[in-house]
Design a protein around this motif. Structure first.
Motif, PDB file in Angstrom:
ATOM      1  N   LYS A  91      -5.294   5.198  55.506  1.00 59.92           N
ATOM      2  CA  LYS A  91      -5.101   6.120  56.032  1.00 59.92           C
ATOM      3  C   LYS A  91      -4.555   7.843  56.490  1.00 59.92           C
ATOM      4  O   LYS A  91      -5.711   9.092  56.400  1.00 59.92           O
ATOM      5  CB  LYS A  91      -5.122   5.370  57.549  1.00 59.92           C
ATOM      6  N   ALA A  92      -3.442   7.729  56.078  1.00 62.35           N
ATOM      7  CA  ALA A  92      -2.945   8.789  56.031  1.00 62.35           C
ATOM      8  C   ALA A  92      -3.445   9.855  54.269  1.00 62.35           C
ATOM      9  O   ALA A  92      -3.288  11.071  54.628  1.00 62.35           O
ATOM     10  CB  ALA A  92      -1.420   8.960  54.763  1.00 62.35           C
ATOM     11  N   ASN A  93      -4.076   8.798  53.587  1.00 61.80           N
ATOM     12  CA  ASN A  93      -5.139  10.173  52.768  1.00 61.80           C
ATOM     13  C   ASN A  93      -6.412   9.469  51.833  1.00 61.80           C
ATOM     14  O   ASN A  93      -5.944   8.685  51.092  1.00 61.80           O
ATOM     15  CB  ASN A  93      -3.971  10.481  51.506  1.00 61.80           C
ATOM     16  N   PRO A  94      -7.425   9.340  52.851  1.00 59.87           N
ATOM     17  CA  PRO A  94      -7.978   8.835  53.107  1.00 59.87           C
ATOM     18  C   PRO A  94      -8.989   8.990  51.382  1.00 59.87           C
ATOM     19  O   PRO A  94      -9.910   8.560  50.434  1.00 59.87           O
ATOM     20  CB  PRO A  94      -9.438   9.260  53.683  1.00 59.87           C
ATOM     21  N   GLN A  95      -8.718  10.372  50.414  1.00 62.50           N
ATOM     22  CA  GLN A  95      -9.309  10.154  49.030  1.00 62.50           C
ATOM     23  C   GLN A  95      -8.711   9.856  48.229  1.00 62.50           C
ATOM     24  O   GLN A  95      -8.564  10.191  46.636  1.00 62.50           O
ATOM     25  CB  GLN A  95      -8.933  12.501  49.266  1.00 62.50           C
ATOM     26  N   GLY A  96      -7.252   9.769  48.591  1.00 65.61           N
ATOM     27  CA  GLY A  96      -6.724   8.671  47.309  1.00 65.61           C
ATOM     28  C   GLY A  96      -5.227   8.968  47.504  1.00 65.61           C
ATOM     29  O   GLY A  96      -5.075  11.304  47.191  1.00 65.61           O
ATOM     30  N   GLY A  97      -4.539   8.778  46.443  1.00 68.00           N
ATOM     31  CA  GLY A  97      -3.536  10.060  46.093  1.00 68.00           C
ATOM     32  C   GLY A  97      -2.257  10.043  46.381  1.00 68.00           C
ATOM     33  O   GLY A  97      -1.406  11.171  46.608  1.00 68.00           O
ATOM     34  N   SER A  98      -1.567   8.887  47.651  1.00 73.47           N
ATOM     35  CA  SER A  98      -0.432   8.947  47.929  1.00 73.47           C
ATOM     36  C   SER A  98       0.606   8.696  46.867  1.00 73.47           C
ATOM     37  O   SER A  98       0.637   7.296  46.286  1.00 73.47           O
ATOM     38  CB  SER A  98      -0.885   8.334  49.449  1.00 73.47           C
ATOM     39  N   LEU A  99       1.560   8.880  47.170  1.00 75.06           N
ATOM     40  CA  LEU A  99       2.588   8.370  46.503  1.00 75.06           C
ATOM     41  C   LEU A  99       4.098   8.394  47.609  1.00 75.06           C
ATOM     42  O   LEU A  99       4.175   9.261  48.802  1.00 75.06           O
ATOM     43  CB  LEU A  99       3.646   9.499  45.869  1.00 75.06           C
ATOM     44  N   GLN A 100       4.321   6.543  48.128  1.00 73.05           N
ATOM     45  CA  GLN A 100       5.127   6.478  48.033  1.00 73.05           C
ATOM     46  C   GLN A 100       7.191   6.905  47.494  1.00 73.05           C
ATOM     47  O   GLN A 100       7.010   6.077  46.709  1.00 73.05           O
ATOM     48  CB  GLN A 100       5.335   4.826  48.774  1.00 73.05           C
ATOM     49  N   LEU A 101       8.048   7.164  48.662  1.00 74.46           N
ATOM     50  CA  LEU A 101       8.696   8.145  47.955  1.00 74.46           C
ATOM     51  C   LEU A 101       9.987   7.732  48.699  1.00 74.46           C
ATOM     52  O   LEU A 101      10.645   7.499  49.686  1.00 74.46           O
ATOM     53  CB  LEU A 101       9.053   8.801  47.016  1.00 74.46           C
ATOM     54  N   ALA A 102      10.805   6.572  48.065  1.00 77.29           N
ATOM     55  CA  ALA A 102      12.903   6.557  48.855  1.00 77.29           C
ATOM     56  C   ALA A 102      13.557   7.426  48.468  1.00 77.29           C
ATOM     57  O   ALA A 102      13.127   7.919  47.092  1.00 77.29           O
ATOM     58  CB  ALA A 102      12.859   4.956  48.613  1.00 77.29           C
ATOM     59  N   ASP A 145       6.380   3.194  45.944  1.00 78.63           N
ATOM     60  CA  ASP A 145       5.839   3.782  44.100  1.00 78.63           C
ATOM     61  C   ASP A 145       6.977   4.034  43.160  1.00 78.63           C
ATOM     62  O   ASP A 145       7.446   3.743  42.909  1.00 78.63           O
ATOM     63  CB  ASP A 145       5.372   5.188  44.227  1.00 78.63           C
ATOM     64  N   ALA A 146       8.230   5.103  44.384  1.00 78.98           N
ATOM     65  CA  ALA A 146       9.538   5.385  42.891  1.00 78.98           C
ATOM     66  C   ALA A 146      10.449   5.363  44.423  1.00 78.98           C
ATOM     67  O   ALA A 146      10.177   5.359  45.142  1.00 78.98           O
ATOM     68  CB  ALA A 146       8.470   6.206  42.413  1.00 78.98           C
ATOM     69  N   ALA A 147      11.762   5.661  43.791  1.00 79.38           N
ATOM     70  CA  ALA A 147      13.048   5.766  44.425  1.00 79.38           C
ATOM     71  C   ALA A 147      13.912   7.038  43.497  1.00 79.38           C
ATOM     72  O   ALA A 147      13.842   7.175  42.204  1.00 79.38           O
ATOM     73  CB  ALA A 147      13.957   4.558  44.669  1.00 79.38           C
ATOM     74  N   ILE A 148      14.554   7.575  44.517  1.00 83.55           N
ATOM     75  CA  ILE A 148      15.522   8.436  43.806  1.00 83.55           C
ATOM     76  C   ILE A 148      17.069   7.390  44.196  1.00 83.55           C
ATOM     77  O   ILE A 148      17.207   7.034  44.894  1.00 83.55           O
ATOM     78  CB  ILE A 148      16.197   9.534  44.992  1.00 83.55           C
TER      79      ILE A 148
END
Length: 298
Positions: A91-102, A145-148
């Motif tokens: 929903k946030a990015n209908p075109q794809g290509g989102s990154l969930q970062l902690a 997807d990834a974290a610091i």
């Protein structure tokens, strides 16, 4: 290949089972799901018939899952959470290509955030979603997807990209320096401020100065930002990353309590789960980070 459909219950049935497990009754589950109590009961009955297993132990007071169903519902709950997170990403990015970062709050605010405009400009197709996590977690259940990560390479099951070495300095309000005798030992009698995720930071710092210190006590904080403000207002001496307090020291709100050898308590890393193929957004973010680290002036 996805399993045969007979092994794939409907989402409505799984939602009913999860709600009953968590709330303890069909009526409470019905209220949360905006269904009737009989509709919830039908969903549970359908699920039992499909799986061929009794899932519910019924009593006059409450519904309780069987031991086998307890294990099953934990898996279902995790999958429902992951599906909800995937839907939010779509929903946030209908075109794809989102990154969930902690991210870690202080690092995210003071080092990462000022640079993100550059990342957005160079990667317009990637939506970067940030959430705070203070400690390592299970990637399979959290949906990142990834974290610091800060510290050492002690997070199991992840890949590491080293970002930077962190150096800490002791700082305090200028008025507290009246207590100083010009040696690091004066800090042993000062009010010391601590971060709860780094319980032995002061002991490590004193050891690097050649000073024995055991069981150092003082006020405890869960975030650097609050501890900085406490130090500014004279509540004690704080051991803080140099990049966080450089401006406060420059402006005179804080002073270095002892100008001794620099001390590093760890390094910052970008981490992501092993055994998975890195998505294009994650690859783009990793490449961008490496460019940032190769440009000291940024």
């Amino acid at each position: 290949m996805i399993a045969p459909r007979r092994f794939l219950p409907s989402i409505n049935s799984l939602l009913a089972l999860e709600a009953v497990d968590r709330l303890g009754s069909a009526s409470a589950a019905a209220g949360e799901l905006s269904l009737t109590q009989s509709a919830v009961s039908r969903q549970l009955k359908t699920l039992e018939e499909q799986l061929g297993v009794a899932l519910i132990e019924r009593s006059q007071m409450r519904l309780q899952l069987t031991p086998a169903a307890q294990e099953y519902v934990e898996t279902a709950r995790t999958l429902l959470q992951q599906l909800a997170q995937a839907s939010l990403k779509l929903k946030a990015n209908p075109q794809g290509g989102s990154l969930q970062l902690a991210i870690l709050p202080a690092f995210g605010m003071h080092w990462l955030a000022p640079r993100l405009q550059d990342f957005a400009r160079k990667n317009p197709g990637v939506t970067l979603n940030l959430n705070t996590r203070l400690r390592p977690f299970d990637f399979s259940t959290e949906g990142f997807d990834a974290a610091i990560h800060f510290g050492a390479q002690d997070w199991a099951g992840v890949n590491y990209l080293e970002l930077m070495r962190e150096e800490v300095i002791p700082v305090c309000a200028p008025a507290l320096m009246e207590q100083s005798d010009g040696t690091p030992e004066w800090l042993l009698s000062a009010s010391l401020l601590h971060l709860d995720t780094r319980p032995d930071a002061w002991e490590q710092w004193f050891a690097a100065q050649g000073v024995e210190a055991f069981g150092v006590h003082g006020m405890l904080f869960d975030q650097f930002s609050t501890m900085i403000q406490a130090a500014v207002h004279g509540l004690g001496v704080a051991l803080l990353p140099s990049f966080l307090v450089a401006q406060d020291v420059l402006d005179g709100r804080l002073v270095c309590a002892w100008d001794g050898p620099s001390v590093s308590l760890g390094r910052y890393y970008l981490v992501w789960p092993q055994g998975t193929t890195a998505s294009a957004p994650l690859q783009a973010f990793r490449d961008w980070l490496q460019d940032q680290l190769a440009a000291p002036s940024k």
